[in-house]
Design a protein around this motif. Structure first.
Motif, PDB file in Angstrom:
ATOM      1  N   SER A   1       0.886  -1.225  -0.242  1.00 60.71           N
ATOM      2  CA  SER A   1       0.016   0.021   0.137  1.00 60.71           C
ATOM      3  C   SER A   1       0.827   1.196  -0.018  1.00 60.71           C
ATOM      4  N   GLU A   2       0.229   2.171   0.023  1.00 58.05           N
ATOM      5  CA  GLU A   2       0.819   3.624  -0.087  1.00 58.05           C
ATOM      6  C   GLU A   2       1.646   3.983   1.123  1.00 58.05           C
ATOM      7  N   ASP A   3       0.964   3.595   2.205  1.00 57.71           N
ATOM      8  CA  ASP A   3       1.526   3.786   3.533  1.00 57.71           C
ATOM      9  C   ASP A   3       2.732   2.593   3.823  1.00 57.71           C
ATOM     10  N   ASP A   4       2.746   1.623   3.252  1.00 61.22           N
ATOM     11  CA  ASP A   4       4.063   0.852   3.248  1.00 61.22           C
ATOM     12  C   ASP A   4       5.105   1.262   2.656  1.00 61.22           C
ATOM     13  N   ASP A   5       4.801   2.196   1.494  1.00 59.10           N
ATOM     14  CA  ASP A   5       5.946   2.981   0.795  1.00 59.10           C
ATOM     15  C   ASP A   5       6.551   3.892   1.517  1.00 59.10           C
ATOM     16  N   ASP A   6       5.778   4.617   2.446  1.00 63.65           N
ATOM     17  CA  ASP A   6       6.156   5.719   3.232  1.00 63.65           C
ATOM     18  C   ASP A   6       7.370   5.346   4.225  1.00 63.65           C
ATOM     19  N   ASP A   7       7.416   3.837   4.776  1.00 62.89           N
ATOM     20  CA  ASP A   7       8.256   3.483   5.748  1.00 62.89           C
ATOM     21  C   ASP A   7       9.563   3.499   4.982  1.00 62.89           C
ATOM     22  N   THR A   8       9.708   3.684   3.781  1.00 63.91           N
ATOM     23  CA  THR A   8      11.139   3.531   3.165  1.00 63.91           C
ATOM     24  C   THR A   8      11.510   4.794   3.077  1.00 63.91           C
ATOM     25  N   ILE A   9      10.862   5.944   3.333  1.00 62.28           N
ATOM     26  CA  ILE A   9      11.424   7.460   3.357  1.00 62.28           C
ATOM     27  C   ILE A   9      12.215   7.594   4.406  1.00 62.28           C
TER      28      ILE A   9
END
Length: 137
Positions: free
Chosen positions: A2-10
């Motif tokens: 999900s988009e939220d999972d992608d935020d964890d890589t920032i």
């Protein structure tokens, strides 16, 4: 994912201004890629702030970041007339030899905000920890 999972890589950005003419006073991360910045008063003035100079590390190439300089209080700015901040990328300089340039952004704006011109940090000790609190906001 999900988009939220992608935020964890920032990663959280690292700011620095402890160098000659650096004037970043405080940074508050208010979102995954958004930061409120307070700049120090210009030298030999009565709390005027007209410029900024600081380093940011850890930015990712394809991520949009938003920096809000929240304690400027002039009635207007050249940023509302199309001026863009200058920037220097060490990686770009190493790759291409290009040094300082205008940032390639189209959404720079300046407007009045809630911070007062007489903002000065006040340090108080609470439970053996030092906290900075704004006075008279």
């Amino acid at each position: 994912g999900s988009e939220d999972d992608d935020d964890d890589t920032i990663p959280t950005l690292q700011f620095e201004s402890r160098f000659e003419c650096g004037n970043l006073h405080r940074v508050i991360q208010i979102g995954r890629t958004e930061y409120d910045l307070l700049v120090s008063s210009d030298f030999n003035t009565s709390r005027h702030r007209q410029w900024f100079f600081f380093r940011v590390q850890g930015m990712l190439h394809n991520v949009d970041y938003k920096f809000n300089i929240v304690n400027y209080d002039k009635p207007g700015s050249v940023f509302n007339l199309g001026c863009k901040p200058t920037m220097h990328s060490q990686q770009r300089f190493n790759d291409t030899g290009t040094g300082w340039t205008r940032a390639n952004v189209s959404n720079v704006c300046y407007y009045a905000n809630a911070y007062r011109n007489d903002f000065e940090p006040e340090f108080v000790e609470v439970d053996s920890a030092v906290h900075m609190t704004p006075r008279d906001l």
